[in-house]
Design a protein around this motif. Structure first.
Motif, short mmCIF file in Angstrom:
data_model
loop_
_atom_site.label_atom_id
_atom_site.label_comp_id
_atom_site.label_asym_id
_atom_site.label_seq_id
_atom_site.Cartn_x
_atom_site.Cartn_y
_atom_site.Cartn_z
N THR A 1 19.46 37.90 41.77
CA THR A 1 20.52 38.43 40.92
C THR A 1 20.13 39.77 40.34
O THR A 1 20.94 40.70 40.27
N GLU A 2 18.87 39.89 39.92
CA GLU A 2 18.41 41.16 39.38
C GLU A 2 18.52 42.27 40.42
O GLU A 2 19.05 43.35 40.14
N GLN A 3 18.02 42.01 41.63
CA GLN A 3 18.04 43.04 42.68
C GLN A 3 19.48 43.39 43.07
O GLN A 3 19.81 44.56 43.30
N TYR A 4 20.31 42.39 43.15
CA TYR A 4 21.70 42.58 43.56
C TYR A 4 22.47 43.41 42.53
O TYR A 4 23.13 44.40 42.87
N LEU A 5 22.37 43.02 41.25
CA LEU A 5 23.10 43.74 40.21
C LEU A 5 22.53 45.14 40.01
O LEU A 5 23.27 46.08 39.71
N LEU B 1 30.97 42.89 50.93
CA LEU B 1 30.51 44.27 51.08
C LEU B 1 31.53 45.26 50.54
O LEU B 1 31.20 46.19 49.80
N ALA B 2 32.77 45.06 50.91
CA ALA B 2 33.81 45.97 50.46
C ALA B 2 33.96 45.91 48.95
O ALA B 2 34.07 46.94 48.28
N LEU B 3 33.94 44.71 48.41
CA LEU B 3 34.09 44.54 46.97
C LEU B 3 32.91 45.11 46.23
O LEU B 3 33.06 45.86 45.27
N ALA B 4 31.70 44.76 46.68
CA ALA B 4 30.50 45.24 45.99
C ALA B 4 30.41 46.75 46.04
O ALA B 4 30.06 47.40 45.06
N ALA C 1 21.33 46.97 42.39
CA ALA C 1 21.87 47.77 43.50
C ALA C 1 23.31 48.17 43.25
O ALA C 1 23.78 49.19 43.77
N LEU C 2 24.01 47.38 42.43
CA LEU C 2 25.39 47.71 42.08
C LEU C 2 25.48 48.73 40.94
O LEU C 2 26.57 49.14 40.57
N GLY C 3 24.33 49.11 40.40
CA GLY C 3 24.30 50.15 39.38
C GLY C 3 24.15 49.67 37.97
O GLY C 3 24.15 50.47 37.03
N HIS C 4 24.01 48.37 37.77
CA HIS C 4 23.81 47.84 36.42
C HIS C 4 22.38 48.07 35.97
O HIS C 4 21.45 48.15 36.78
N ASP C 5 22.20 48.18 34.67
CA ASP C 5 20.87 48.29 34.07
C ASP C 5 20.40 46.88 33.74
O ASP C 5 20.84 46.28 32.75
#
Length: 293
Positions: free
Chosen positions: A42-46, A11-14, A48-52
């Motif tokens: 993976t799609e949902q996770y990335l 959580l902290a890292l993400a 959420a991290l702001g990647h396109d």
């Protein structure tokens, strides 16, 4: 406890990475339940991290690998044994750790990076109904070979990819010294094998060891007592060019890797194939349960 600690550190890292290294990333995936769950996750996770993120799932193994080598797919989940035997033509028997190190070294020469492996090992396997195992006395692949060589009437269900793979049907027969007549083999889509085996349309079926339908349908996996199948450690693989542009991907994906083991993957697969939840819902709830969404 391991998952809780991993999630808290994740959580902290993400959170720290949510905006820093946003990039355009094409996530690939193969064409069966486990892979579809992983690509959606993976799609949902990335995302959420702001990647396109763009998704290209539902592909065959070789086509997906070629797409990554050609730069059409940036990231997907692969199995170490598949790369060892199918993509790199290495047939020697290696330990789980040695398999990972070998494919990591070989694929680096092709611009592909193996990130942190998970504890999940989804190997190919042959399975029978539990009652047939008890009745026929076939518990290992050696037992199966003996039964075939003795002329026992057995029908096998295999999918087209396993039938043709370098770590598949033909070399398996050679390793165990038996030969099944073509008339006794039914080739079908992977998903149909499970229902055909359950319903008695075939006696032996090719399965994946982490598939949730194996325990749900009372199947017993036949022991690979000669160690034919290599380790198939589930691992995210990424193009070197993509990782150079977005280096935080390595740590972001390690968060997911550390959450996955055989039991977890089997449960996720079962929720889709047995309980009939959707791929997207299962992937989303897993991420939410681990506070990654």
């Amino acid at each position: 406890m391991k998952h809780l600690m991993t999630t808290l550190s994740g959580l902290a890292l993400a959170g720290a990475m949510t905006t820093a290294g946003a990039a355009e990333i094409t996530v690939g995936g193969k064409d069966y339940t486990e892979q579809l769950i992983l690509s959606s996750m993976t799609e949902q996770y990335l995302d959420a991290l702001g990647h396109d993120v763009t998704m290209r799932d539902g592909m065959g193994s070789t086509i997906l690998r070629q797409a990554q080598e050609n730069g059409q797919v940036d990231l997907y989940w692969e199995y170490t044994g598949t790369s060892l035997m199918v993509y790199n033509n290495i047939s020697e028997s290696l330990s789980r750790e040695a398999t990972y190190e070998r494919v990591k070294e070989l694929d680096a020469q092709k611009g592909i990076v193996w990130l942190s492996p998970s504890e999940a090992n989804n190997t190919y396997a042959l399975a029978m109904r539990e009652e047939d195992v008890e009745e026929r006395g076939i518990e290992t692949l050696d037992d199966l070979a003996d039964a075939v060589n003795d002329g026992e009437d057995l029908t096998l269900g295999l999918d087209a990819e396993f039938y043709a793979r370098d770590d598949g049907w033909r070399p398996l027969q050679k390793a165990y010294d038996f030969k099944v007549q073509r008339s006794d083999i039914v080739r079908m889509d992977t998903g149909l094998i499970y229902s055909a085996l359950r319903d008695g349309d075939v006696d032996v079926g090719m399965v994946y060891s982490t598939d949730g339908r194996v325990p749900a349908f009372d199947f017993q996996i036949l022991e690979d007592n000669r160690g034919f199948f290599p380790a198939y450690a589930l691992t995210p693989v990424v193009r070197q060019e993509t990782l150079d542009a977005t280096p935080e991907l390595a740590e972001q994906m390690s968060i997911l890797s550390e959450l996955l083991d055989d039991d977890t993957i089997s449960e996720l697969n079962s929720r889709v194939d047995v309980e009939r939840e959707t791929i997207e819902d299962v992937a989303e709830s897993f991420l939410q349960d681990n506070e990654l969404l």
